[in-house]
Design a protein around this motif. Structure first.
Motif, short mmCIF file in Angstrom:
data_model
loop_
_atom_site.label_atom_id
_atom_site.label_comp_id
_atom_site.label_asym_id
_atom_site.label_seq_id
_atom_site.Cartn_x
_atom_site.Cartn_y
_atom_site.Cartn_z
N VAL A 128 0.91 -1.22 -0.01
CA VAL A 128 -0.17 0.03 -0.18
C VAL A 128 0.88 1.17 0.08
O VAL A 128 1.96 1.34 1.00
CB VAL A 128 -1.00 -0.15 1.09
N PRO A 129 0.57 2.23 -0.92
CA PRO A 129 1.59 3.39 -1.09
C PRO A 129 1.37 4.10 0.21
O PRO A 129 0.61 4.31 0.89
CB PRO A 129 1.32 4.29 -2.30
N VAL A 130 2.51 4.96 0.36
CA VAL A 130 2.62 5.88 1.58
C VAL A 130 2.87 7.44 0.66
O VAL A 130 3.79 7.33 -0.11
CB VAL A 130 4.19 5.69 2.22
N ASP A 131 2.42 8.27 1.27
CA ASP A 131 2.73 9.59 0.99
C ASP A 131 2.85 10.46 2.31
O ASP A 131 3.48 9.95 3.37
CB ASP A 131 1.27 10.15 0.27
N GLU A 132 2.78 11.66 2.09
CA GLU A 132 3.04 12.72 3.25
C GLU A 132 2.15 12.39 4.50
O GLU A 132 2.70 12.95 5.54
CB GLU A 132 3.10 14.04 2.97
N GLU A 133 1.14 11.75 4.38
CA GLU A 133 0.18 11.68 5.58
C GLU A 133 0.39 10.06 6.12
O GLU A 133 -0.09 9.62 6.86
CB GLU A 133 -1.21 11.79 5.31
N GLY A 134 1.44 9.51 5.56
CA GLY A 134 1.62 8.02 5.95
C GLY A 134 0.83 6.92 4.94
O GLY A 134 0.64 7.37 3.72
N LEU A 135 0.41 6.13 5.56
CA LEU A 135 -0.02 4.88 4.78
C LEU A 135 -1.44 5.53 4.01
O LEU A 135 -2.22 5.93 4.77
CB LEU A 135 -0.67 3.69 5.65
N ASP A 136 -1.55 5.19 2.71
CA ASP A 136 -2.82 5.79 1.99
C ASP A 136 -3.90 4.56 2.33
O ASP A 136 -4.04 3.59 1.58
CB ASP A 136 -2.61 5.72 0.58
N VAL A 137 -4.75 4.75 3.22
CA VAL A 137 -5.77 4.07 3.82
C VAL A 137 -6.73 3.59 2.63
O VAL A 137 -7.11 2.50 2.28
CB VAL A 137 -6.42 4.20 4.94
N LEU A 171 1.53 8.74 10.51
CA LEU A 171 0.46 8.67 9.96
C LEU A 171 -0.64 9.82 10.67
O LEU A 171 -0.75 9.95 11.78
CB LEU A 171 -0.03 7.45 10.29
N SER A 172 -1.25 10.54 9.87
CA SER A 172 -2.17 11.75 10.26
C SER A 172 -3.42 11.12 11.14
O SER A 172 -3.66 9.99 10.96
CB SER A 172 -2.67 12.38 9.04
N MET A 173 -3.78 12.06 11.79
CA MET A 173 -5.14 11.73 12.71
C MET A 173 -6.22 11.29 11.85
O MET A 173 -7.00 10.14 12.07
CB MET A 173 -5.45 12.84 13.35
N ALA A 174 -6.51 11.76 10.54
CA ALA A 174 -7.39 11.27 9.69
C ALA A 174 -7.27 9.97 9.16
O ALA A 174 -7.93 8.87 9.15
CB ALA A 174 -7.65 12.33 8.51
N ARG A 175 -5.88 9.59 8.92
CA ARG A 175 -5.69 8.33 8.27
C ARG A 175 -5.77 7.22 9.45
O ARG A 175 -6.09 6.18 9.30
CB ARG A 175 -4.40 8.22 7.82
N ARG A 176 -5.35 7.65 10.65
CA ARG A 176 -5.43 6.84 12.04
C ARG A 176 -6.85 6.37 11.92
O ARG A 176 -7.18 4.91 12.18
CB ARG A 176 -4.96 7.52 13.03
N SER A 177 -7.98 7.34 11.90
CA SER A 177 -9.41 6.93 12.04
C SER A 177 -9.84 6.05 10.94
O SER A 177 -10.58 5.19 11.24
CB SER A 177 -10.12 8.30 12.18
N ALA A 178 -9.53 6.45 9.67
CA ALA A 178 -9.97 5.79 8.68
C ALA A 178 -9.23 4.06 8.70
O ALA A 178 -10.09 3.21 8.66
CB ALA A 178 -9.29 6.14 7.34
N LEU A 179 -7.98 3.96 9.16
CA LEU A 179 -7.48 2.71 9.47
C LEU A 179 -8.21 1.71 10.42
O LEU A 179 -8.51 0.52 10.19
CB LEU A 179 -5.91 2.73 9.71
#
Length: 474
Positions: free
Chosen positions: A217-226, A253-261
């Motif tokens: 799974v690709p990674v960008d400036e916010e971490g894992l792209d969920v 990993l951004s807070m938004a991505r954490r919640s999504a994960l």
């Protein structure tokens, strides 16, 4: 006999004749015959000659070409004669050979980053008597005092929610990742893995029969792209992530991505494996709490003392959800029953007396200074169209990106010849997605050592550019 020179049921000379022929004591030959009879190579009957065993199966003689080893010592068989897994594991051994203790190896406990002398004194006292003295088999989860100390430490420093029964001591994060792959993944289960990712994780999945189930799974400036992970494999059973400090790139990993994960994991009854390998080393602001603190029933938390103390300690831990704790314990039993006991008790006392927190504060200041100085030095030595540093404010290493024209593996090899230790970044990406770059650790090296290594590395990179194509602009 094995080579076919002596056939089954062929008679041998008497012990007296053979001893005389070889100019040996007869007793020596008698002992040799008796040993071969005991092993089934020869058979003997009273009043008859000793013979090669009639039931002995002799393979057709083959000619083996032996090659000298790299050390110039014993000869070895050609690779084609080895089992297929042997070749793969031999390649892993070469790939994971430790770097020499020179800049820019990661986590070298020398100078200001070495544990204070209290570790040695404490170890001598505890090993001499008490809980660290020689003992029988112990709890597979590990020594209770250390598990208690870890539970208290992660609650305070990382907001991890757990009790002692959920803590399993491991031989570092590498073993924790292996246990997680064994416990969480069935034969056909898929798993998300960051791209790029820690090579120790991808090697585990490639070599335990789960390589095809590894979804990069690709990674960008916010971490894992969920969102990308959900498109690629929505029904994966696990996600292996480094949310506090993505390895090797460094972003959290951004807070938004954490919640999504976590939302994805709950919806699909999946598990999240959180490798929190160097969360202690953040240099600006406050670190995010552990992902586990947001969903302790869905996240397996991995930690290690190898980075913050010294790698040869080989002690880490898994904090498993309550329902999985016994499963992780059982998987660990099959590996090595339980970790060595003595250093667990030394580390437990080291933590209980507050030495670990003081050590982390001291080392964090050293690394912050080394990091800033190294970034400044590299900026002065290398123009940005040739090499540039990946932004970040955490960790024990930084990534130096290289111009696309360069082969980072070749640069790492040339740097080693110049006395500089670096790791190539491109092998950490999935096939076809690699970018050339180098992982540079801070270690406990002096400023003079770091500056000298940076100059030698810069010269290696400039020479590589001169030999290759014109670099693209960043």
């Amino acid at each position: 006999m094995r080579g076919g020179a002596l056939a089954p049921a062929e008679p041998l000379p008497s012990t007296r004749l053979l001893a005389a022929s070889l100019k040996l004591a007869r007793g020596t030959v008698v002992e040799a015959y008796e040993q071969l009879i005991a092993e089934g190579f020869l058979e003997s009957q009273r009043g008859a000659a000793t013979r090669v065993a009639s039931t002995l199966s002799v393979a057709a003689p083959t000619r083996r070409v032996l090659k000298p080893t790299s050390a110039g010592g014993r000869c070895r068989l050609p690779q084609s004669s080895l089992p297929e897994p042997a070749a793969r594991f031999a390649q892993i051994a070469r790939e994971f050979s430790p770097l020499p203790a020179v800049p820019f190896a990661i986590s070298v406990p020398v100078g200001l980053t070495a544990p204070a002398d209290i570790w040695r004194r404490l170890g001598n006292r505890i090993r001499a008597r008490g809980a660290a003295a020689p003992a029988g088999y112990e709890d597979p989860k590990g020594a209770l005092p250390l598990r208690e100390a870890i539970a208290a430490y992660v609650r305070k420093s990382r907001s991890v929610q757990c009790d002692v029964a959920q803590v399993i001591i491991t031989s570092g994060t590498q073993q924790g990742l292996y246990l997680a792959s064994q416990v969480l993944l069935g034969a056909r289960d898929e798993a998300w893995v960051e791209d790029p990712a820690y090579r120790g994780l991808t090697a585990i999945l490639e070599n335990n029969g789960r390589g095809s189930a590894m979804i990069r799974v690709p990674v960008d400036e916010e971490g894992l792209d969920v969102a990308a992970g959900m498109r690629l494999a929505p029904h994966a059973k696990a996600a292996f992530v480094t949310p506090s400090h993505q390895y090797p790139l460094g972003m959290p990993l951004s807070m938004a991505r954490r919640s999504a994960l976590l939302g994805w994991a709950r919806t699909h009854n999946a598990w999240v494996v959180e490798d929190d390998y160097d969360s202690e080393f953040r240099y600006e602001g406050y670190p995010f709490p552990a992902l586990q603190s947001s969903d302790p029933d869905r996240v397996i938390y991995l930690g290690t003392f190898s980075k913050i103390l010294f790698p040869s300690l080989r002690l880490g831990y898994v904090i498993a959800p309550g329902d999985l704790a016994d499963a992780f314990c059982g998987a660990r039993v099959l590996m090595d029953r339980h970790p060595p006991n003595a250093d667990q008790h030394v580390l437990a006392a080291f933590m209980a007396q507050g030495h670990l927190e003081r050590h982390i504060r001291r080392v964090r200041n050293v690394y912050a200074e080394h990091r800033a100085h190294l970034i400044e030095t590299l900026g002065e030595l290398l123009p940005s169209e040739i090499a540039w540093v990946q932004p970040g404010d955490q960790g024990m290493h930084l990534v130096l990106w290289l111009a696309r024209a360069l082969d980072d593996r070749e640069v790492a090899t040339l740097a080693a010849r110049a006395g500089v230790a670096v790791r190539a970044v491109s092998p950490m990406f999935s096939q076809g997605n690699g970018r050339p770059g180098l992982v540079l650790g801070f270690g406990g090296f002096s400023r003079t050592q770091m500056e000298g290594a940076a100059r030698r590395l810069a010269e290696v990179i400039r020479n590589a550019i001169r030999r290759g194509a014109k670099p693209r602009r960043k």
